[in-house]
Design a protein around this motif. Structure first.
Motif, PDB file in Angstrom:
ATOM      1  N   GLY A 172      39.304 -31.168   1.570  1.00 27.04           N
ATOM      2  CA  GLY A 172      38.611 -31.408   0.231  1.00 27.04           C
ATOM      3  C   GLY A 172      38.423 -30.006  -0.250  1.00 27.04           C
ATOM      4  O   GLY A 172      38.951 -29.940  -1.564  1.00 27.04           O
ATOM      5  N   ASN A 173      38.092 -28.960   0.356  1.00 26.56           N
ATOM      6  CA  ASN A 173      38.060 -27.639  -0.336  1.00 26.56           C
ATOM      7  C   ASN A 173      38.028 -26.581   0.600  1.00 26.56           C
ATOM      8  O   ASN A 173      37.907 -27.073   1.998  1.00 26.56           O
ATOM      9  CB  ASN A 173      36.847 -27.556  -0.957  1.00 26.56           C
ATOM     10  N   GLY A 174      38.207 -25.403   0.368  1.00 31.09           N
ATOM     11  CA  GLY A 174      38.361 -24.232   1.245  1.00 31.09           C
ATOM     12  C   GLY A 174      39.069 -22.978   0.471  1.00 31.09           C
ATOM     13  O   GLY A 174      38.908 -22.858  -0.680  1.00 31.09           O
ATOM     14  N   GLU A 175      39.385 -22.182   1.084  1.00 33.25           N
ATOM     15  CA  GLU A 175      40.067 -20.870   0.530  1.00 33.25           C
ATOM     16  C   GLU A 175      40.995 -20.357   1.163  1.00 33.25           C
ATOM     17  O   GLU A 175      41.249 -20.615   2.302  1.00 33.25           O
ATOM     18  CB  GLU A 175      38.816 -20.033   0.283  1.00 33.25           C
TER      19      GLU A 175
ATOM     20  N   TRP B  38      45.424 -27.391  -9.376  1.00 41.98           N
ATOM     21  CA  TRP B  38      45.540 -26.208 -10.127  1.00 41.98           C
ATOM     22  C   TRP B  38      45.421 -24.998  -9.161  1.00 41.98           C
ATOM     23  O   TRP B  38      45.960 -23.821  -9.342  1.00 41.98           O
ATOM     24  CB  TRP B  38      44.844 -26.064 -11.163  1.00 41.98           C
ATOM     25  N   ASP B  39      44.380 -25.109  -8.144  1.00 43.60           N
ATOM     26  CA  ASP B  39      44.182 -24.127  -7.485  1.00 43.60           C
ATOM     27  C   ASP B  39      45.334 -23.580  -6.432  1.00 43.60           C
ATOM     28  O   ASP B  39      45.287 -22.694  -6.076  1.00 43.60           O
ATOM     29  CB  ASP B  39      42.694 -24.348  -6.708  1.00 43.60           C
TER      30      ASP B  39
ATOM     31  N   GLU C  24      39.743 -20.227  -4.327  1.00 46.57           N
ATOM     32  CA  GLU C  24      39.008 -21.244  -3.753  1.00 46.57           C
ATOM     33  C   GLU C  24      39.876 -22.421  -4.061  1.00 46.57           C
ATOM     34  O   GLU C  24      40.392 -22.483  -5.100  1.00 46.57           O
ATOM     35  CB  GLU C  24      37.735 -21.581  -4.490  1.00 46.57           C
ATOM     36  N   VAL C  25      40.000 -23.363  -2.980  1.00 45.25           N
ATOM     37  CA  VAL C  25      41.041 -24.511  -3.224  1.00 45.25           C
ATOM     38  C   VAL C  25      40.216 -25.830  -3.517  1.00 45.25           C
ATOM     39  O   VAL C  25      39.600 -26.108  -2.360  1.00 45.25           O
ATOM     40  CB  VAL C  25      42.073 -24.512  -2.118  1.00 45.25           C
TER      41      VAL C  25
ATOM     42  N   GLU D  69      45.165 -16.134   4.921  1.00 44.65           N
ATOM     43  CA  GLU D  69      44.106 -17.105   5.730  1.00 44.65           C
ATOM     44  C   GLU D  69      43.807 -17.909   5.085  1.00 44.65           C
ATOM     45  O   GLU D  69      42.956 -17.897   3.918  1.00 44.65           O
ATOM     46  CB  GLU D  69      42.949 -15.919   6.218  1.00 44.65           C
ATOM     47  N   ALA D  70      44.050 -19.195   5.558  1.00 45.32           N
ATOM     48  CA  ALA D  70      43.549 -20.319   4.986  1.00 45.32           C
ATOM     49  C   ALA D  70      42.370 -21.020   5.669  1.00 45.32           C
ATOM     50  O   ALA D  70      42.702 -21.265   6.767  1.00 45.32           O
ATOM     51  CB  ALA D  70      44.772 -21.507   4.931  1.00 45.32           C
ATOM     52  N   SER D  71      41.246 -21.065   5.188  1.00 43.87           N
ATOM     53  CA  SER D  71      40.232 -21.868   5.742  1.00 43.87           C
ATOM     54  C   SER D  71      39.265 -22.735   5.104  1.00 43.87           C
ATOM     55  O   SER D  71      39.487 -22.814   3.996  1.00 43.87           O
ATOM     56  CB  SER D  71      39.202 -20.331   5.951  1.00 43.87           C
ATOM     57  N   ASP D  72      38.622 -23.592   6.067  1.00 44.38           N
ATOM     58  CA  ASP D  72      38.135 -24.716   5.374  1.00 44.38           C
ATOM     59  C   ASP D  72      36.964 -24.968   6.297  1.00 44.38           C
ATOM     60  O   ASP D  72      36.995 -24.833   7.541  1.00 44.38           O
ATOM     61  CB  ASP D  72      38.922 -26.031   5.148  1.00 44.38           C
ATOM     62  N   SER D  73      36.075 -26.049   6.197  1.00 48.90           N
ATOM     63  CA  SER D  73      34.947 -26.479   7.034  1.00 48.90           C
ATOM     64  C   SER D  73      35.155 -27.966   6.944  1.00 48.90           C
ATOM     65  O   SER D  73      33.991 -28.957   6.805  1.00 48.90           O
ATOM     66  CB  SER D  73      33.561 -26.162   6.229  1.00 48.90           C
ATOM     67  N   GLY D  74      36.522 -28.229   6.735  1.00 44.23           N
ATOM     68  CA  GLY D  74      36.825 -29.756   7.108  1.00 44.23           C
ATOM     69  C   GLY D  74      36.467 -30.730   8.298  1.00 44.23           C
ATOM     70  O   GLY D  74      35.757 -30.069   9.156  1.00 44.23           O
ATOM     71  N   PRO D  75      37.016 -31.589   8.599  1.00 40.19           N
ATOM     72  CA  PRO D  75      37.182 -32.274   9.784  1.00 40.19           C
ATOM     73  C   PRO D  75      37.776 -31.645  10.985  1.00 40.19           C
ATOM     74  O   PRO D  75      37.543 -31.963  11.972  1.00 40.19           O
ATOM     75  CB  PRO D  75      37.928 -33.577   9.422  1.00 40.19           C
TER      76      PRO D  75
END
Length: 133
Positions: free
Chosen positions: A55-58, A13-14, A8-9, A75-81
């Motif tokens: 802001g965050n994702g994984e 540090w993540d 989780e990012v 696989e980088a995923s987020d629910s951002g803009p």
């Protein structure tokens, strides 16, 4: 899906954690030091984008096989803009953060396969694969 790591990012540090995880898995799979560095750089760029823009994702890292070929999938995923103009962000030198603009075009060059799926106000999924030579 054979996920070997999912980080989780949420903070800087993540990003470090995702990089280290990717390097360790790449090493386990038998990637040489140059490809380990490429993979680590790609993960760093993708994780940083999540942190800066969503802001965050994984970041999920997994071993993949295709017709006898072995590889590492990120696989980088987020629910951002979401990304408004994918063509624009894929231009070399384009930056919205004041960085060097190596960004996503750099990730595409470092990896063997690269896809972006982004919907405005819903998020982004970027998938990239490096095949073991």
């Amino acid at each position: 899906m054979n996920i070997q790591s999912c980080v989780e990012v949420r903070n800087e540090w993540d990003i470090v954690k995702a990089r280290q995880s990717g390097r360790n898995i790449a090493k386990e799979l038998g990637f040489g030091t140059v490809d380990q560095a490429r993979i680590t750089t790609a993960i760093s760029e993708l994780a940083r984008n999540i942190y800066l823009y969503a802001g965050n994702g994984e970041v999920a890292i997994e071993r993949v096989e295709n017709g006898g070929k072995l590889g590492l999938k990120i696989e980088a995923s987020d629910s951002g803009p979401g990304i408004k103009d994918i063509r624009k962000v894929m231009e070399d030198g384009f930056t919205t953060s004041g960085g060097l603009g190596a960004g996503l075009p750099g990730v595409k060059r470092l990896m063997d396969e690269f896809t972006i799926d982004s919907k405005e106000n819903e998020g982004t999924i970027i998938t990239s694969i490096k095949w073991l030579r």
